[in-house]
Scaffold this motif. Sequence first.
Motif, short mmCIF file in Angstrom:
data_model
loop_
_atom_site.label_atom_id
_atom_site.label_comp_id
_atom_site.label_asym_id
_atom_site.label_seq_id
_atom_site.Cartn_x
_atom_site.Cartn_y
_atom_site.Cartn_z
N THR A 519 24.91 59.83 40.82
CA THR A 519 26.09 59.35 40.10
C THR A 519 25.91 59.51 38.60
O THR A 519 26.85 59.86 37.87
CB THR A 519 26.37 57.88 40.45
OG1 THR A 519 26.41 57.72 41.86
CG2 THR A 519 27.69 57.41 39.85
N ALA A 520 24.68 59.23 38.12
CA ALA A 520 24.39 59.38 36.69
C ALA A 520 24.61 60.83 36.24
O ALA A 520 25.20 61.09 35.19
CB ALA A 520 22.96 58.93 36.39
N ALA A 521 24.13 61.78 37.05
CA ALA A 521 24.29 63.20 36.71
C ALA A 521 25.77 63.58 36.67
O ALA A 521 26.23 64.30 35.77
CB ALA A 521 23.54 64.07 37.71
N HIS A 526 30.94 64.43 33.43
CA HIS A 526 32.27 63.89 33.10
C HIS A 526 32.37 63.57 31.61
O HIS A 526 33.38 63.88 30.95
CB HIS A 526 32.53 62.64 33.94
CG HIS A 526 33.85 61.98 33.67
ND1 HIS A 526 35.06 62.61 33.91
CD2 HIS A 526 34.16 60.75 33.16
CE1 HIS A 526 36.05 61.80 33.57
NE2 HIS A 526 35.53 60.67 33.11
N LEU A 527 31.32 62.97 31.05
CA LEU A 527 31.31 62.63 29.63
C LEU A 527 31.42 63.89 28.76
O LEU A 527 32.16 63.93 27.78
CB LEU A 527 30.02 61.88 29.28
CG LEU A 527 29.92 60.42 29.75
CD1 LEU A 527 28.47 59.94 29.64
CD2 LEU A 527 30.84 59.52 28.92
N CYS A 528 30.63 64.92 29.14
CA CYS A 528 30.59 66.15 28.34
C CYS A 528 31.84 67.00 28.48
O CYS A 528 32.24 67.68 27.53
CB CYS A 528 29.35 66.97 28.71
SG CYS A 528 27.79 66.21 28.22
N VAL A 553 16.96 64.89 39.72
CA VAL A 553 18.39 65.13 39.58
C VAL A 553 18.83 64.99 38.13
O VAL A 553 19.70 65.72 37.65
CB VAL A 553 19.19 64.16 40.49
CG1 VAL A 553 20.69 64.34 40.29
CG2 VAL A 553 18.82 64.40 41.96
N CYS A 554 18.26 64.02 37.42
CA CYS A 554 18.60 63.82 36.01
C CYS A 554 17.56 64.42 35.08
O CYS A 554 17.41 63.98 33.92
CB CYS A 554 18.79 62.33 35.71
SG CYS A 554 20.37 61.68 36.30
N GLY A 555 16.83 65.42 35.55
CA GLY A 555 15.92 66.18 34.69
C GLY A 555 16.66 67.34 34.05
O GLY A 555 17.77 67.69 34.45
N THR A 556 16.05 67.95 33.06
CA THR A 556 16.74 69.01 32.32
C THR A 556 17.09 70.21 33.19
O THR A 556 18.12 70.85 32.98
CB THR A 556 15.89 69.48 31.12
OG1 THR A 556 14.62 69.93 31.60
CG2 THR A 556 15.69 68.36 30.12
N LEU A 559 20.26 69.26 35.21
CA LEU A 559 21.37 68.97 34.29
C LEU A 559 21.88 70.25 33.61
O LEU A 559 23.09 70.41 33.42
CB LEU A 559 20.93 67.96 33.24
CG LEU A 559 20.71 66.52 33.73
CD1 LEU A 559 20.15 65.65 32.61
CD2 LEU A 559 22.00 65.92 34.27
N ASN A 560 20.98 71.15 33.27
CA ASN A 560 21.42 72.41 32.67
C ASN A 560 22.28 73.22 33.63
O ASN A 560 23.27 73.83 33.21
CB ASN A 560 20.21 73.23 32.21
CG ASN A 560 19.81 72.91 30.78
OD1 ASN A 560 20.65 72.80 29.90
ND2 ASN A 560 18.52 72.76 30.55
N ARG A 561 21.89 73.23 34.90
CA ARG A 561 22.68 73.99 35.89
C ARG A 561 24.09 73.43 36.02
O ARG A 561 25.08 74.17 36.00
CB ARG A 561 21.97 74.00 37.24
CG ARG A 561 20.82 74.99 37.33
CD ARG A 561 20.37 75.18 38.78
NE ARG A 561 19.69 73.98 39.28
CZ ARG A 561 18.38 73.76 39.16
NH1 ARG A 561 17.62 74.65 38.55
NH2 ARG A 561 17.83 72.67 39.65
N ILE A 562 24.19 72.11 36.16
CA ILE A 562 25.52 71.54 36.42
C ILE A 562 26.36 71.49 35.14
O ILE A 562 27.59 71.61 35.21
CB ILE A 562 25.42 70.15 37.08
CG1 ILE A 562 24.68 69.14 36.20
CG2 ILE A 562 24.74 70.26 38.44
CD1 ILE A 562 24.62 67.73 36.80
N LEU A 563 25.73 71.35 34.00
CA LEU A 563 26.50 71.37 32.75
C LEU A 563 26.99 72.79 32.43
O LEU A 563 28.10 72.97 31.92
CB LEU A 563 25.65 70.84 31.59
CG LEU A 563 25.45 69.32 31.58
CD1 LEU A 563 24.35 68.92 30.61
CD2 LEU A 563 26.76 68.60 31.22
N GLN A 564 26.17 73.79 32.74
CA GLN A 564 26.61 75.17 32.55
C GLN A 564 27.84 75.45 33.41
O GLN A 564 28.82 76.06 32.96
CB GLN A 564 25.49 76.15 32.90
CG GLN A 564 25.87 77.61 32.70
CD GLN A 564 24.89 78.56 33.38
OE1 GLN A 564 24.45 78.32 34.50
NE2 GLN A 564 24.53 79.63 32.70
#
Length: 719
Positions: A519-521, A526-528, A553-556, A559-564
């Motif tokens: 959920t944090a990820a 959502h924030l970004c 899950v909340c490692g870089t 996070l880089n994959r899902i933010l990309q």
Amino acid sequence: MEGVVESIIFASEDGRFSVFSFKPNRQNGRITVTVNAEAPLVGQQLHLRGKWVTHKRYGLQFKATGMHMEVPSSAEGIERFLASGVVDGVGPSLARRIVAQFGADTLHIIEQSPHRLSEVPGIGRKTIAKISSSYMAQSELRDIMLWLESHKISGTYAARIFKKYGSFSIDTLENHPYQLASEVEGIGFKIADTIAMSLGIAADNRYRIAAGIDFTLQEIAQKGHCCIPADKLAELAAKILAVDRENVRRTLKELLAEKKLAVEYVGAETLIYPQYLYRAEIKTARKLLYLQKYADDIPMEEDPRLLVANWEKISGIQLAEKQKEALEDILQYGVFVLTGGPGTGKTTVVRGMIDLLQMQGLTVMLGAPTGRAAKRLAEATGQKAMTVHRLLEAQGASAGGAPAFGKNEDEQLEADIIILDEVSMMDIVLMQHFLAAVPDGAHVILVGDVDQLPSVGPGAVLKDILRSGVIPSVRLTDIFRQQGESSIVMNAHAINAGRLPVCSQHGDFQFLEMPDEETAAEEIVHLCSKVLPEQGFSPLTDVQVLAPMHRNVCGTDNLNRILQAALNPKSPRRPELTNGVQTFRLGDKVIQTKNNYSKQVFNGDIGFIMAIEPGKLTVHFGEDLEVEYEGTEYKELQLAYALTVHKSQGSEYPVVILPLISAHHIMLQRNLLYTAVTRAKQEVILLGSKAALNTAVSNDYTRKRYTLLAERLHYGFKR
């Protein structure tokens, strides 16, 4: 089973684990394979042995315990092999045309009759020569693969070995296997040791134990130490080598007698150094003490207090007592240290230092460890600032592997005063090289926040200089907070003092409680992608997601994959390039992960991909610096939508987002949280569990770093 590698799904940074999609020869469909080894090449023909397992999250997988590689034989496998980029000059389109012309005979044609490649439309002489030369190198590469496989070592290491040793690869493997541990990236001691043991080298062989000791010292340097007690070294090495500790002690004694290691005796303790760190520590201490004693006097027509008071009148700034003390001290001492947390007025003092020194007719040079820190320093002072690497005119590595600089003890910097900011980030080796280039009569001013994370490299330079008590210093403690200003500064100081920050669900310092890390990820995305852009923040330039570590899950990595995917999604208008597990897309935010002296781009520099062409991408790093990457150079880049806290040091961002979850418990420390929070200028968003936040604030344990810089400074060199 036998088949072809379809694609790489995941590959760990250390090369010890990978996941790939595999198409077996004798069945329809594709399967997922996991293996404790570096990822194979796309298109490679593999023989796998292993067993089926059911992963609770990813379902049925084949866990490979053995992996043997062959040159692909089918037309489809050959096309994938060539399209993977393993042969220079051949991309997916050309691979398709070559295989369409020659089918399953393609590799035989390239090897035996390369002139026939001219039968493929669009291939000229230069391209044929390039393909032939590269493929012949691949032939040698296959020999290395077969040698490794025959000794029960994954053939996936062959490319790195061949890149380092070329035609001498087999000779090195057979006669000097432990060289690989220190000379081939990604091949650590354990792999080199496996090779050596397969050759029949005994467990208690002196050569093996010496290599194990060297490896142990490399390990402790990576953890930030310059040295280690001899008993602790023997204990760690014996554990790694699985041999009797007495054998290690005996070999250690011989290495010391041969002067292959350095040693210091402190009381009853014997401390062992790698030679290069011993030299760095001694040279750093000697130069600091020399500058402190012999720096040229600053010509002043008035008392320092009057000069400072005059500057206050001119600038219209009323300084606090500690700030005045700092300005007075820099006019009197050859080496000076200014430290303090956010909001304590360090920048004001630095501006005052520059003004005062220039008013005395002195030339002032400014530097910082990273490009972002140098840019911040320049913006804050209105003066030119450069990275330490650029100040020293970094030129790559010398023959022995040490960094080489154009500015050194023979060709020194030209300045009366040199001010370095963010010194907490500087390790002992970089500090040694910097001080070597400082002219003997010059003054050095070191600025930094000693409560931040220590340098990634060995040493605790800023902390040790302060701990020595012999270098004049001022610590700023008064917090200058204007009414209505952000609460970030106050919360940063609260965290540093071991108190929980005052958070809310809105405003400039938020804590959002999350039920789990998934959920944090999702909330970070959502924030970004939605919340912060609606507030006017650019998710690419104003917002930086930080994380304590790479994994989970909340490692870089994740996070880089899902933010990309959210911020720069796949599109026909955005060309992309895949390198192993990473897909780079036009417009991606990326970070340089290694010092590349030839391109003049350094570890920590952040840029944006501005062009992608077949086999090449171009990154814009700011200040009109555009850098092209191709082939193996892609490994120097990583996505930078999310960074580790360590990588963020020296930077500031309008908004910082930091997940705090129980899975990161190993890294949840006060100085890490403090460092992350102090990167933000306008807004901090913490999200995760209150328990993780409490752990981070209460955990003020910082692992002791074995160094003797403070002692060398304190006691001098009388012994």
